[in-house]
Scaffold this active site. Structure first.
Site, PDB file in Angstrom:
ATOM      1  N   GLY A 183      29.419  43.132  43.187  1.00  0.00           N
ATOM      2  CA  GLY A 183      30.114  44.081  44.040  1.00  0.00           C
ATOM      3  C   GLY A 183      30.118  45.493  43.472  1.00  0.00           C
ATOM      4  O   GLY A 183      29.892  46.466  44.204  1.00  0.00           O
ATOM      5  N   SER A 184      30.357  45.611  42.194  1.00  0.00           N
ATOM      6  CA  SER A 184      30.424  46.948  41.582  1.00  0.00           C
ATOM      7  C   SER A 184      29.089  47.665  41.716  1.00  0.00           C
ATOM      8  O   SER A 184      29.038  48.853  42.058  1.00  0.00           O
ATOM      9  CB  SER A 184      30.796  46.843  40.096  1.00  0.00           C
ATOM     10  OG  SER A 184      32.054  46.225  39.950  1.00  0.00           O
ATOM     11  N   ASN A 237      41.984  43.894  47.682  1.00  0.00           N
ATOM     12  CA  ASN A 237      42.030  42.786  46.724  1.00  0.00           C
ATOM     13  C   ASN A 237      43.419  42.531  46.146  1.00  0.00           C
ATOM     14  O   ASN A 237      43.706  41.442  45.684  1.00  0.00           O
ATOM     15  CB  ASN A 237      41.042  43.042  45.588  1.00  0.00           C
ATOM     16  CG  ASN A 237      41.124  44.440  45.032  1.00  0.00           C
ATOM     17  OD1 ASN A 237      40.995  45.435  45.761  1.00  0.00           O
ATOM     18  ND2 ASN A 237      41.378  44.549  43.748  1.00  0.00           N
ATOM     19  N   GLN A 290      36.113  41.344  49.247  1.00  0.00           N
ATOM     20  CA  GLN A 290      37.173  40.358  49.486  1.00  0.00           C
ATOM     21  C   GLN A 290      37.057  39.705  50.861  1.00  0.00           C
ATOM     22  O   GLN A 290      37.686  38.684  51.124  1.00  0.00           O
ATOM     23  CB  GLN A 290      38.554  41.021  49.361  1.00  0.00           C
ATOM     24  CG  GLN A 290      38.939  41.380  47.950  1.00  0.00           C
ATOM     25  CD  GLN A 290      39.172  40.153  47.057  1.00  0.00           C
ATOM     26  OE1 GLN A 290      39.551  39.080  47.511  1.00  0.00           O
ATOM     27  NE2 GLN A 290      38.936  40.324  45.767  1.00  0.00           N
ATOM     28  N   SER A 296      30.019  40.294  46.936  1.00  0.00           N
ATOM     29  CA  SER A 296      29.861  39.740  45.593  1.00  0.00           C
ATOM     30  C   SER A 296      29.996  38.226  45.635  1.00  0.00           C
ATOM     31  O   SER A 296      30.969  37.703  46.177  1.00  0.00           O
ATOM     32  CB  SER A 296      30.935  40.333  44.672  1.00  0.00           C
ATOM     33  OG  SER A 296      30.816  39.745  43.394  1.00  0.00           O
ATOM     34  N   GLY A 297      29.029  37.538  45.066  1.00  0.00           N
ATOM     35  CA  GLY A 297      28.993  36.078  45.133  1.00  0.00           C
ATOM     36  C   GLY A 297      30.209  35.385  44.545  1.00  0.00           C
ATOM     37  O   GLY A 297      30.697  34.403  45.092  1.00  0.00           O
ATOM     38  N   HIS A 298      30.706  35.912  43.428  1.00  0.00           N
ATOM     39  CA  HIS A 298      31.756  35.158  42.732  1.00  0.00           C
ATOM     40  C   HIS A 298      33.120  35.205  43.419  1.00  0.00           C
ATOM     41  O   HIS A 298      34.069  34.577  42.971  1.00  0.00           O
ATOM     42  CB  HIS A 298      31.855  35.566  41.258  1.00  0.00           C
ATOM     43  CG  HIS A 298      32.503  36.883  40.976  1.00  0.00           C
ATOM     44  ND1 HIS A 298      33.798  36.978  40.504  1.00  0.00           N
ATOM     45  CD2 HIS A 298      32.041  38.139  41.062  1.00  0.00           C
ATOM     46  CE1 HIS A 298      34.079  38.255  40.312  1.00  0.00           C
ATOM     47  NE2 HIS A 298      33.039  38.987  40.639  1.00  0.00           N
ATOM     48  N   THR A 326      12.894  41.207  37.693  1.00  0.00           N
ATOM     49  CA  THR A 326      12.730  39.828  38.143  1.00  0.00           C
ATOM     50  C   THR A 326      14.064  39.293  38.649  1.00  0.00           C
ATOM     51  O   THR A 326      15.096  39.459  38.012  1.00  0.00           O
ATOM     52  CB  THR A 326      12.183  38.957  36.996  1.00  0.00           C
ATOM     53  OG1 THR A 326      10.958  39.543  36.555  1.00  0.00           O
ATOM     54  CG2 THR A 326      11.927  37.527  37.451  1.00  0.00           C
ATOM     55  N   CYS A 360      49.468  46.748  31.851  1.00  0.00           N
ATOM     56  CA  CYS A 360      49.727  47.027  30.438  1.00  0.00           C
ATOM     57  C   CYS A 360      48.588  46.563  29.543  1.00  0.00           C
ATOM     58  O   CYS A 360      48.200  47.249  28.603  1.00  0.00           O
ATOM     59  CB  CYS A 360      51.010  46.353  29.989  1.00  0.00           C
ATOM     60  SG  CYS A 360      52.419  46.864  30.962  1.00  0.00           S
TER      61      CYS A 360
HETATM   62  C1  LIG Z   1      35.846  41.925  42.732  1.00  0.00           C
HETATM   63  C2  LIG Z   1      35.731  43.158  43.537  1.00  0.00           C
HETATM   64  C3  LIG Z   1      34.729  44.112  43.280  1.00  0.00           C
HETATM   65  C4  LIG Z   1      33.780  44.001  42.114  1.00  0.00           C
HETATM   66  O1  LIG Z   1      32.851  42.979  42.278  1.00  0.00           O
HETATM   67  P1  LIG Z   1      32.046  42.475  40.990  1.00  0.00           P
HETATM   68  O2  LIG Z   1      31.062  41.516  41.548  1.00  0.00           O
HETATM   69  O3  LIG Z   1      33.040  41.830  40.097  1.00  0.00           O
HETATM   70  O4  LIG Z   1      31.401  43.665  40.388  1.00  0.00           O
HETATM   71  C5  LIG Z   1      34.638  45.217  44.099  1.00  0.00           C
HETATM   72  N1  LIG Z   1      35.492  45.389  45.122  1.00  0.00           N
HETATM   73  C6  LIG Z   1      36.466  44.495  45.413  1.00  0.00           C
HETATM   74  C7  LIG Z   1      37.365  44.739  46.564  1.00  0.00           C
HETATM   75  C8  LIG Z   1      36.620  43.358  44.624  1.00  0.00           C
HETATM   76  O5  LIG Z   1      37.595  42.497  44.895  1.00  0.00           O
END
Ligand SMILES: *Cc1c(COP(=O)(O)O)cnc(C)c1O
Length: 393
Positions: free
Chosen positions: A71-72, A151, A179, A199-201, A237, A325
């Site tokens: 995602g980033s 998020n 999200q 983002s896959g995770h 790749t 924190c």
């Molecule tokens: C988790 C998240 C990201 C970042 O995704 P990554 O795959 O961890 O780099 C970006 N935007 C939102 C809203 C997210 O929840």
């Protein structure tokens, strides 16, 4: 002790179906998808299929999907790419105050390069106003980037209306849908979305793989120069097994979305309403409508988020807080401040984010354990005094 994982907005578990789909590509099917021999071709076909699966899930063509490392990366590419490519046309960008840091910090980098960014306010439920957006548009506005769903609190923005405004003014529209993808219905064509990050995770695929949808006709500068992968725009790749896993994960998520989102929303409401009933001096931060199915955020006054997290962890519950924190900053989350919480209330925020593996028994357990944790922490807290409580009555 059984672990109860309610931090799915941070990351999710790789599902068994996804792992099984990936395993061959980490073992016998190890060819380079760019090789012409059969070992390469079989992997190329699997990647093509994953691209089709991702495209089908959001209603675009496979040729408009670019695989990235998450995602980033997708956010950075879309935002900085548009700025680099179209910066001569104008140097103004519109976003919101509650974006993920991948968006906010990309914008901050552009501000150092002479771009101007308007960060729209949100209301107490975390929604931007389309009217504010219209007012913020200038002749030199080249990009609107507003997240699909937040998020931290779950608020889902009026994306179709936002996109309509962008289109009417001939401004590119990007949305960080990390999200939302796999959790909410999305059709980029019907919704007039120009670019979308995922983002896959966040939907049961592995970490380190994602995608950027770029509408045909929009030319972003190459992110990585090198070979011809991803049409030469993002060379290197391919992360084959993860891409293939993401294809399966997104298809599975869409398949069960309707029933699963209802089930999760019911669990979310049970959790939030139960906690608000059992714990005095609470504030619900998750909106009641237009919200992600699985995100439940509330603020517990007179308690620190971090302290709650540690106590929850000791009872086997993984959650998250808007107090930062541990990250070395004393400021509470920018999202909590943007919805108008004072510092104390913002520091007392806690997020439980649910997914398909969470059960009603787990919610019952949290409802049983968490109020006693809060009670104990408040007893130890110097700010938990009659005088303070009287003040906020
Ligand atoms: C988790 C998240 C990201 C970042 O995704 P990554 O795959 O961890 O780099 C970006 N935007 C939102 C809203 C997210 O929840």
């Amino acid at each position: 002790m059984k672990r109860i994982y309610t931090d799915n907005a941070a990351t999710t578990k790789v599902s068994e179906e996804v792992l099984n789909a990936m395993l061959p590509y980490l073992t016998e099917a190890y060819g380079n998808p760019n090789s012409l021999h059969s070992a390469g071709r079989e992997v190329r076909q699997a990647i093509d299929k994953a691209r089709e699966q991702v495209a089908a899930a959001i209603g675009c063509d496979a040729g408009e999907i670019y695989f990235t490392a998450g995602g980033s990366e997708s956010d950075n590419w879309a935002i900085k790419g548009i700025a680099r490519r179209y910066g001569k046309k104008g140097k103004h960008i519109i976003s919101s105050k509650i974006e993920h840091h991948a968006v906010l910090h990309s914008l901050a980098a552009l501000e150092k390069d002479g771009f101007e960014v308007t960060y729209l306010d949100v209301d107490e439920n975390g929604f931007v106003s389309v009217e504010d957006l219209e007012k913020a548009i200038r002749p030199d506005t080249i990009l609107i980037t507003i997240m699909f769903a937040n998020n931290e609190i779950g608020s889902v923005q009026p994306i179709e209306e936002i996109a309509k405004v962008a289109k009417a003014h001939n401004i590119f529209f990007h949305t960080d849908a990390v999200q939302a993808v796999g959790h909410l219905p999305i059709n980029v064509k019907e919704m007039n979305i120009d670019m979308l990050s995922m983002s896959g995770h966040k939907f049961n695929a592995p970490k380190g793989v994602g995608a950027l949808y770029v509408k045909r006709g929009i030319i972003l500068p190459n992110l990585i120069d090198g070979g011809s992968q991803e049409k030469g725009r993002r060379a290197g790749t391919e992360n084959t097994a993860s891409i293939i896993g993401m294809g399966v994960a997104i298809e599975n998520a869409v398949k069960v979305m309707e029933t699963e989102s209802k089930r999760l929303a019911a669990l979310r409401e049970k959790l939030l309403n139960g906690l608000l009933e059992k714990i005095p001096y609470c504030r619900r931060n998750t909106p009641k409508e237009n919200t992600l199915p699985g995100v439940a955020n509330l603020s517990i006054r007179f308690v620190e988020g971090e302290a709650m997290l540690l106590m929850l962890d000791m009872r086997g519950i993984c959650a998250s807080s808007g107090s930062a924190c541990t990250s070395g900053s004393l400021d509470p989350s920018h999202v909590m401040l943007a919805i108008g919480l004072d510092h104390g209330t913002a520091h007392g925020s806690i997020r439980f984010s649910l997914d398909k593996y969470n059960t009603e028994e787990e919610i019952d357990y949290i409802l049983e354990v968490f109020p006693t944790i809060v009670e104990r922490l408040r007893e130890m807290s110097p700010i938990w005094t009659e005088e303070n409580r009287a003040k906020i009555q």
